[in-house]
Design an enzyme around this catalytic site. Structure first.
Site, PDB file in Angstrom:
ATOM      1  N   ASP A 184       0.855  -1.183   0.000  1.00  0.00           N
ATOM      2  CA  ASP A 184       0.000   0.000   0.000  1.00  0.00           C
ATOM      3  C   ASP A 184       0.892   1.233   0.000  1.00  0.00           C
ATOM      4  O   ASP A 184       1.852   1.304   0.770  1.00  0.00           O
ATOM      5  CB  ASP A 184      -0.925   0.038   1.220  1.00  0.00           C
ATOM      6  N   THR A 185       0.576   2.173  -0.866  1.00  0.00           N
ATOM      7  CA  THR A 185       1.362   3.393  -1.000  1.00  0.00           C
ATOM      8  C   THR A 185       0.542   4.587  -0.549  1.00  0.00           C
ATOM      9  O   THR A 185      -0.630   4.718  -0.912  1.00  0.00           O
ATOM     10  CB  THR A 185       1.817   3.589  -2.465  1.00  0.00           C
TER      11      THR A 185
END
Length: 187
Positions: A72-73
């Site tokens: 997840d960014t």
């Protein structure tokens, strides 16, 4: 590592391309979790790690015996605000306007879950964005490249507005391949 057992818990075309370009063989099984649900007291790095872990755990639960990679960014604005994926075009415009002319951080949380394996970490990259005009922001938003991208932009896009980075470019794209490759080669 038995790459036949590797599962990417994402449908991100950027993550898929990064893993394939690095020579890994894997299946795609998106976690499809609600990324808005996470403990509210976590710092941005903790949010990225929490969501990466939740994605990996979700897919690992339905794929016993597999090695599942979740990621997840998020973007940390110059003011410390957490920027995930824009909800809509107006939200993307607001995000891009807030990042214009700043140095901000891109953080990707990564999780690897499998039999006897629970790894979670995050990687920071500093990104300098040039000053943007309202017209440039509107034009970028109009072509829709902001969709599904933390902070509302992709460094790999035609005009990503980025003038400098300090750290991993693959992290900014969505998967810190230096870390991921080390992990996968160790398994």
């Amino acid at each position: 590592m038995d790459t036949e057992r590797l599962i990417l818990a994402s449908r991100s075309p950027q993550r898929i391309r990064l893993l394939r370009d690095a020579g890994f063989v894997f299946e795609i099984d998106p976690a499809d979790i609600d990324e808005a649900i996470h403990p509210s007291d976590l710092p941005p790095e903790g949010v990225a790690e929490f969501l990466a872990g939740a994605k990996a755990a979700h897919v690992a639960g339905r794929r016993p015996g597999a090695l599942v990679l979740g990621a997840d960014t998020v973007v940390i604005g110059a003011d410390g605000s957490l920027l995930g994926k824009p909800r809509d075009a107006e939200h993307a415009r607001q995000m891009l306007s807030s990042l214009s002319g700043t140095t901000h951080k891109v953080v990707t949380g990564v999780a690897l879950h499998g039999p006897g394996i629970r790894r979670v970490a995050h990687v920071h990259t500093a990104v300098r964005m040039r000053e943007l005009t309202a017209e440039e922001v509107a034009a970028y938003v109009a072509i829709g490249q902001w969709q599904g991208k933390a902070g509302g932009y992709g460094i790999q896009d035609d005009d990503p507005f980025v003038t400098a980075i300090e750290g991993s470019i693959s992290n900014v794209i969505g998967l810190p391949m230096e870390l991921v490759a080390d992990w996968l080669r160790a398994e």
